[in-house]
Motif scaffolding. Structure first.
Motif, short mmCIF file in Angstrom:
data_model
loop_
_atom_site.label_atom_id
_atom_site.label_comp_id
_atom_site.label_asym_id
_atom_site.label_seq_id
_atom_site.Cartn_x
_atom_site.Cartn_y
_atom_site.Cartn_z
N SER A 31 -15.84 15.00 -17.73
CA SER A 31 -16.72 16.15 -17.49
C SER A 31 -17.55 16.42 -18.72
CB SER A 31 -15.90 17.39 -17.15
OG SER A 31 -15.18 17.18 -15.97
N TYR A 32 -18.75 16.93 -18.50
CA TYR A 32 -19.62 17.29 -19.61
C TYR A 32 -20.38 18.56 -19.25
CZ TYR A 32 -23.08 15.01 -16.62
OH TYR A 32 -23.86 14.66 -15.56
N SER A 33 -20.80 19.27 -20.28
CA SER A 33 -21.61 20.47 -20.08
C SER A 33 -22.35 20.77 -21.37
CB SER A 33 -20.73 21.66 -19.68
OG SER A 33 -19.82 21.96 -20.71
N GLY A 34 -23.38 21.56 -21.26
CA GLY A 34 -24.15 21.92 -22.44
C GLY A 34 -25.21 22.95 -22.11
N PHE A 35 -25.89 23.36 -23.14
CA PHE A 35 -26.98 24.32 -23.02
C PHE A 35 -28.16 23.82 -23.82
CE2 PHE A 35 -29.33 28.05 -24.50
CZ PHE A 35 -29.62 28.65 -23.28
N THR A 36 -29.34 23.84 -23.22
CA THR A 36 -30.54 23.42 -23.91
C THR A 36 -31.50 24.60 -23.97
OG1 THR A 36 -30.29 21.17 -23.08
CG2 THR A 36 -32.46 21.78 -23.90
N PRO A 37 -31.74 25.13 -25.18
CA PRO A 37 -32.67 26.26 -25.29
C PRO A 37 -34.12 25.79 -25.14
CG PRO A 37 -31.84 25.64 -27.44
CD PRO A 37 -31.14 24.76 -26.45
N ASN A 38 -34.98 26.70 -24.72
CA ASN A 38 -36.41 26.38 -24.68
C ASN A 38 -37.18 27.35 -25.58
OD1 ASN A 38 -36.80 28.73 -23.19
ND2 ASN A 38 -36.90 27.68 -21.24
N ALA A 39 -38.44 27.09 -25.77
CA ALA A 39 -39.26 27.87 -26.71
C ALA A 39 -39.43 29.32 -26.27
CB ALA A 39 -40.62 27.21 -26.88
N GLY A 40 -39.30 29.63 -24.99
CA GLY A 40 -39.51 30.99 -24.50
C GLY A 40 -38.30 31.90 -24.69
N GLY A 41 -37.26 31.42 -25.32
CA GLY A 41 -36.10 32.25 -25.56
C GLY A 41 -34.98 32.03 -24.57
N GLY A 42 -35.27 31.39 -23.47
CA GLY A 42 -34.23 31.11 -22.47
C GLY A 42 -33.70 29.69 -22.66
N GLY A 43 -33.39 29.09 -21.59
CA GLY A 43 -32.90 27.73 -21.62
C GLY A 43 -32.21 27.41 -20.31
N TYR A 44 -31.53 26.31 -20.31
CA TYR A 44 -30.80 25.97 -19.11
C TYR A 44 -29.45 25.37 -19.46
CZ TYR A 44 -32.55 21.20 -19.80
OH TYR A 44 -32.84 19.98 -20.32
N PHE A 45 -28.52 25.63 -18.57
CA PHE A 45 -27.15 25.14 -18.70
C PHE A 45 -27.00 23.97 -17.74
CE2 PHE A 45 -22.77 25.10 -17.15
CZ PHE A 45 -22.09 24.98 -18.34
N GLY A 48 -21.62 18.39 -15.35
CA GLY A 48 -21.42 17.34 -14.36
C GLY A 48 -20.17 16.56 -14.66
N THR A 49 -19.93 15.58 -13.84
CA THR A 49 -18.77 14.71 -13.98
C THR A 49 -19.21 13.27 -13.82
OG1 THR A 49 -17.33 16.40 -13.04
CG2 THR A 49 -16.47 14.18 -13.08
N THR A 50 -18.74 12.42 -14.70
CA THR A 50 -18.99 10.99 -14.62
C THR A 50 -17.71 10.32 -14.15
OG1 THR A 50 -20.57 11.13 -16.43
CG2 THR A 50 -19.70 8.96 -15.91
N GLU A 51 -17.85 9.46 -13.16
CA GLU A 51 -16.70 8.74 -12.62
C GLU A 51 -16.90 7.25 -12.86
OE1 GLU A 51 -14.88 7.59 -8.26
OE2 GLU A 51 -16.17 9.32 -8.44
N TYR A 52 -15.86 6.55 -13.30
CA TYR A 52 -15.98 5.11 -13.47
C TYR A 52 -14.63 4.43 -13.25
CZ TYR A 52 -14.45 6.28 -18.22
OH TYR A 52 -13.77 6.78 -19.31
N GLN A 53 -14.71 3.15 -12.95
CA GLN A 53 -13.51 2.36 -12.72
C GLN A 53 -12.89 1.95 -14.05
OE1 GLN A 53 -12.14 1.42 -9.65
NE2 GLN A 53 -13.61 2.90 -8.85
N ALA A 54 -11.57 1.92 -14.10
CA ALA A 54 -10.86 1.52 -15.32
C ALA A 54 -9.94 0.35 -14.98
CB ALA A 54 -10.05 2.69 -15.86
N LEU A 55 -9.77 -0.52 -15.95
CA LEU A 55 -8.93 -1.70 -15.78
C LEU A 55 -8.13 -1.89 -17.05
CD1 LEU A 55 -8.30 -4.28 -14.09
CD2 LEU A 55 -10.19 -5.37 -15.28
#
Length: 63
Positions: A31-45, A48-55
């Motif tokens: 799982s991953y998450s983060g926040f990216t600010p923008n110049a207007g003072g807000g941003g977006y969060f 998601g989840t990455t799934e992969y096969q393991a051996l």
């Protein structure tokens, strides 16, 4: 899965092995998450989840 087996064989050969005993297979999730600010003072969060096969396997050398 074929690509994973090929990579496992390649890594085993690097340490002098001439065979691989396959162990377990399965799926892994990250799982991953983060926040990216923008110049207007807000941003977006984002998240998601990455799934992969393991051996898993053991490198062996047979005379």
């Amino acid at each position: 899965m074929d690509r994973a087996v090929h990579e496992l064989k390649k890594q085993a050969a690097k340490i002098g092995a001439n065979g691989v005993i396959l162990g377990g297979t399965g799926e892994k999730y990250e799982s991953y998450s983060g926040f990216t600010p923008n110049a207007g003072g807000g941003g977006y969060f984002y998240s998601g989840t990455t799934e992969y096969q393991a051996l898993q396997g053991d490198a062996i050398y047979v005379y």
